[in-house]
Design an enzyme around this catalytic site. Structure first.
Site, short mmCIF file in Angstrom:
data_model
loop_
_atom_site.label_atom_id
_atom_site.label_comp_id
_atom_site.label_asym_id
_atom_site.label_seq_id
_atom_site.Cartn_x
_atom_site.Cartn_y
_atom_site.Cartn_z
CB THR A 1 33.43 -6.19 1.46
OG1 THR A 1 34.08 -5.53 2.45
CG2 THR A 1 33.54 -5.49 0.03
CD1 TRP B 1 36.86 -2.87 -0.52
CD2 TRP B 1 37.49 -1.68 -1.92
NE1 TRP B 1 36.97 -1.61 0.35
CE2 TRP B 1 37.71 -0.82 -0.93
CE3 TRP B 1 37.79 -1.07 -3.27
CZ2 TRP B 1 37.97 0.35 -0.87
CZ3 TRP B 1 38.16 0.30 -3.33
CH2 TRP B 1 38.39 1.05 -2.09
CB ALA C 1 32.82 -13.85 16.56
CE LYS D 1 42.75 7.53 10.10
NZ LYS D 1 41.82 8.57 9.54
NE ARG E 1 28.64 -10.03 12.60
CZ ARG E 1 30.43 -10.36 12.83
NH1 ARG E 1 30.85 -10.58 13.87
NH2 ARG E 1 30.97 -10.38 11.65
CG PHE F 1 42.58 -7.65 -1.54
CD1 PHE F 1 41.47 -8.53 -1.61
CD2 PHE F 1 42.96 -7.18 -0.59
CE1 PHE F 1 40.68 -8.65 -0.25
CE2 PHE F 1 42.31 -6.90 0.64
CZ PHE F 1 41.11 -7.76 0.72
CG PHE G 1 36.43 -14.39 14.64
CD1 PHE G 1 36.69 -13.06 14.46
CD2 PHE G 1 35.93 -14.80 16.14
CE1 PHE G 1 37.06 -12.30 15.40
CE2 PHE G 1 36.49 -14.00 17.26
CZ PHE G 1 37.09 -12.74 16.80
CE LYS H 1 33.26 -12.86 8.36
NZ LYS H 1 33.60 -13.59 9.43
#
Lengths: 561, 561
Positions: free
Chosen positions: A78, A414, A278, A110, A99, A386, A306, A76
């Site tokens: 990204t 991405w 959230a 990570k 945020r 993806f 979320f 989201k």
């Protein structure tokens, strides 16, 4: 087929050419006097800017939300960054509002919190570590209040605070399970009054939510004074205002209230400011940050935490109410992988193409679309591609959107940055231009507390009803007596399901939502409704990310994401 | 007679014309690339600056110290700032190097920590609140280490840390007595291992001392890895390096390691960086800050905490050893009021002229002068004039200095800024020019731990001997076994007396110093020797200063000092 790029987020971020922040300011209507630099690539914008441009029309706010998240990830943030970059490629003046990440999880697992791949905000390592100190200021203000409360009791307890009924917790911006439940004030009369206490992670502090909803310094001060820190022996609420500490807390927060400006990898301006939880809070970046972005850009791309059941619902019921604005459109992010999980595919089988499971899981997306429609808002579905998705799957999902007349676009942000979001950007612009916006709330502030909860549970979650625990029922009565019943509600619910049961994926029906407990966040201006155990202080894993972190000989971060 | 000015420190500071920090840089040999701005009036200087000017000769370091402090106050920081300003009035290129104040006491008791009157560093409110976030970074690194230690135990305890023998404490930059003694890890197996813990104020963290003694990022990393966090079940020390967390801690501290530049009311450059406790640590601003000041100015005016028995002794034995430099001269600050207290006058009678008591109290000053002489250093006595001092008293004190051939000067820096320190500045320059400097340490690092303690106790405090508790004797043996015996010692003693008994004012003789306990600060590189209970987490008073703080409609701090 897309190629898999083997660079990590931090490698991409550190290799990217970054412009001095004054060059980013250069394209915006900000005066030199309204800027405070924090190093070469970060700056705060003074609140005087908002006063100066008061009469300037606001840019259009685009809210990015998502289906219910799964461990498979939706990207989201990204998409938010990528869409902002894409709009700028289309020569639209767009500003991103997001945020700021908490440092705590960084030491544990990570995973960046500032976009990913070629759709990131930079300087990524600074944003993910101390940034401009906002969260440290909140930690300090939160814990100064705790120290002042315990000192008040120690020095005679004029306000008759019941040490067993203090609800204000201490915080640290760390993952530290050993601080979840503590006993403080040990060691005899010189060392305070023994009592049970708890530490939350800083982003769960009510002060974070307050900072994100305050409209100016004066409003910040007023909200801080309304914080309920606990109850007296007479069971009356005790507030910060009763104790007289709101001025000191405002002083500690006066710089943290100023929004921060950074840039994306493609130099799109990004305001990164505030980051409340959230679940027990509303999960959106600061109102002042969004307002500034709307004065700086013709389009603001912003997100909420979320899925749409939590993030968008609270954005629309809490944040837009506080800020008195309407979003122009909503982007709902979905991925083939996550929809497959909602369709019943276990995590280890997500790599296998499974169109049918994906289409079954699309029911989750369908429910979120219905909810956004019920708010009267135009929307676009972003199918966030993806590299492992099969063409058969993405084609089927786009076809599903077409058959249901859902405006939709494939994104590859991405991999490709703004260029991978052009189709989405065009669709969003078209939707804003051609679809009527009838934005309205799903509940009225004058509805009873129970009615508000039931309206959200039924219309947003699809529940058939709501069960209230006896504790919650008692609290509803008390809150009404204290005059808190006309505040919006803030649902604290699992993010993994539309229901309050994380294992119910897809589009659960015939479930009853259980409200176990309420929590007053009177300073923030909402009533938190807890449906289950909400973790407000995470722990560290067996091999924390900290083990692989270092600074190289050039002063660069290593092992961070 | 001097007139009493009724303005408060914050009024003077806020009314003063302040220059943008780039104008302060403009007069110094710093490249634009070596500067990181933090708002308009603060900046960090990159460590690359030190590399570039490596071969440039160092400026002369003037250490400002004092007699034993009393509640009457000496104004050591004010003299430090005033002397720097005076040197600049004399057209000497002087740079000030001072400690950064802790935020904790600010919430409790009014009183700035950045000079006073017309000898202050500005922007005063920012320096006294969050400044550039250095102390927040230390809090975070300290507590990240705590969280990682507790997580290590929770996840299997590979290093066999004995939870009863963890010596690493958590910290907050607040006055919070209720956190002095706590029990953490309660709530069952998912919430860690229950154990006793303690919170110190951040400036008491060993990480603060490390930051102030590190010579570069690599040295910081090495020192962090040497921190002893506790002992194993086998009673062997467990270090940060054993656990593998030094890289993450270095990453959290990499920006905090860069010194901060601000200005005085008269625009003299001032480096304000680091502020370790002067009892359980060495009480001096950062070595990197002092080194930078010495590359930027021909003269560096710097100070060390408390009186010369603690501050100067540690500056000379610990800081100059770590930094391999010699001070050019020492200024010893004394006041008529404080000397009267050392001469036996109770606090409520200090307003009455009492030359004889003052001269009796001058024995305290005499002892500190002897100590500085025993280090082979030139010195000047600064008689820091207060508006309530009678001329008879100041004349008598100056005469006393003359009779004993102590170079001395009257200062009026609070009232008059640099102009009130001209006489002192001239005397200091004269002393540096005409007095031989035979600087040498009073003990050798190869001396035994007990010998080092005895040498300091006898030659600096004037003790007739040292008693070691049985605990301390046992620790001396253990420390020798662990290979820690060749480190310098760091005495933790009351600041109010030359002895270890605060009520012994003046120049106590025939006393025996008691060493109760040792504490290894192996990362900082010294062994702390505790002579009594040292408070490392202050409390708040009945009416904390926080009660009168606020932010006015222009965003300015009110009620701060």
């Amino acid at each position: 087929m897309l190629k898999i790029k083997h660079k990590s987020d931090i490698e991409i971020a550190q290799e990217a050419p970054i412009k001095p922040i004054q060059e980013i300011f250069g394209d915006l209507d900000i005066l030199e006097d309204e800027i405070e630099y924090y190093g070469k690539y970060k700056a705060k914008i003074s609140l005087e800017f908002l006063n100066r441009v008061k009469t300037k029309p606001d840019g259009k706010v685009i809210l990015v939300t998502a289906i219910n998240p799964t461990p498979a990830g939706e990207g989201k943030s990204t998409v938010t960054v990528g869409l902002g970059q894409a709009l700028n490629l289309l020569k639209k003046k767009a500003v991103i509002a997001m945020r700021e990440p908490s440092l705590g999880p960084t030491m544990g697992i990570k995973g960046g919190a500032a976009g990913g791949g070629y759709s990131q905000v930079i300087p990524m390592e600074e944003i993910n570590l101390h940034f401009t100190g906002d969260i440290h200021a909140i930690t300090t203000a939160n814990n100064a209040l705790s120290a002042l409360i315990d000192n008040h009791i120690h020095q005679g307890n004029e306000c008759q605070i019941d040490p067993r009924r203090i609800t204000w917790k201490r915080v640290l911006d760390l993952n530290d399970r050993a601080l979840r439940n503590v006993v403080i004030g040990l060691g005899g009369p010189a060392n305070g009054t023994p009592r049970e206490d708890h530490f939350d992670i800083t982003v769960a502090s009510e002060i974070m939510a307050i900072l994100c909803l305050a409209s100016d310094l004066d409003d910040l001060n007023k909200r801080l004074s309304k914080i309920v820190v606990g109850f007296s022996y007479e069971r009356e609420p005790v507030t910060v205002g009763d104790l007289g500490y709101e001025g000191a807390l405002t002083l500690l927060l006066k710089d943290a209230l100023k929004p921060n400006l950074v840039q994306t990898l493609e130099h799109t301006p990004a305001i990164i400011h505030g980051g409340p939880f959230a679940n027990i809070a509303h999960g959106c970046n600061s109102l002042l940050g969004t307002k500034m972005a709307a004065k700086l850009g013709d389009y603001v791309v912003t997100e909420a935490g979320f899925g749409a059941d939590l993030g968008a619902e609270k954005f629309l019921h809490i944040k837009t109410r506080a800020g008195e604005f309407s979003p122009a459109a909503v982007v709902i992010v979905a991925t083939v992988r996550a929809l497959k999980m909602h369709g019943g595919v276990p995590k280890d089988k997500l790599g296998i193409s499974n169109k049918d499971a994906m289409l079954a899981g699309a029911e989750n997306l369908a429910k979120h679309i219905e909810s956004i429609e019920s708010f009267g808002l135009p929307y676009v579905v972003a199918v966030n591609r993806f590299v492992t998705d099969s063409e058969e799957e993405t084609d089927a999902l786009m076809k599903w959107c077409g058959e249901h007349s859902h405006p939709a676009a494939l994104t590859e942000v991405w991999e490709k940055g703004g260029a991978g979001g052009i189709e989405l950007a065009e669709k969003v612009l078209e939707t804003i231009g051609h679809t009527e916006n009838h934005f309205d709330y799903l509940y009225d502030l004058n509805d009873s507390i129970k009615d508000k909860i039931e309206k959200v549970a039924k219309s947003v979650y699809g529940a058939k009803g709501v069960d209230f625990s006896s504790k919650a029922l008692k609290q509803v009565k008390e809150f009404e007596q204290f005059g808190w019943s006309n505040l919006p509600i803030c649902m604290a619910k699992t993010q993994y399901s539309l229901s309050d049961q994380p294992e119910l994926l897809g589009r659960p029906k015939d479930f009853t939502l259980t409200i176990r407990e309420l929590k007053p966040s009177i300073g923030a201006g909402f009533l938190v409704c807890l449906t289950g155990d909400i973790m407000t202080m995470p722990g560290l894993p067996k091999k924390p990310a900290a083990l692989s972190m270092s600074v190289d000989e050039n002063g660069k971060a290593r092992g961070l994401f």
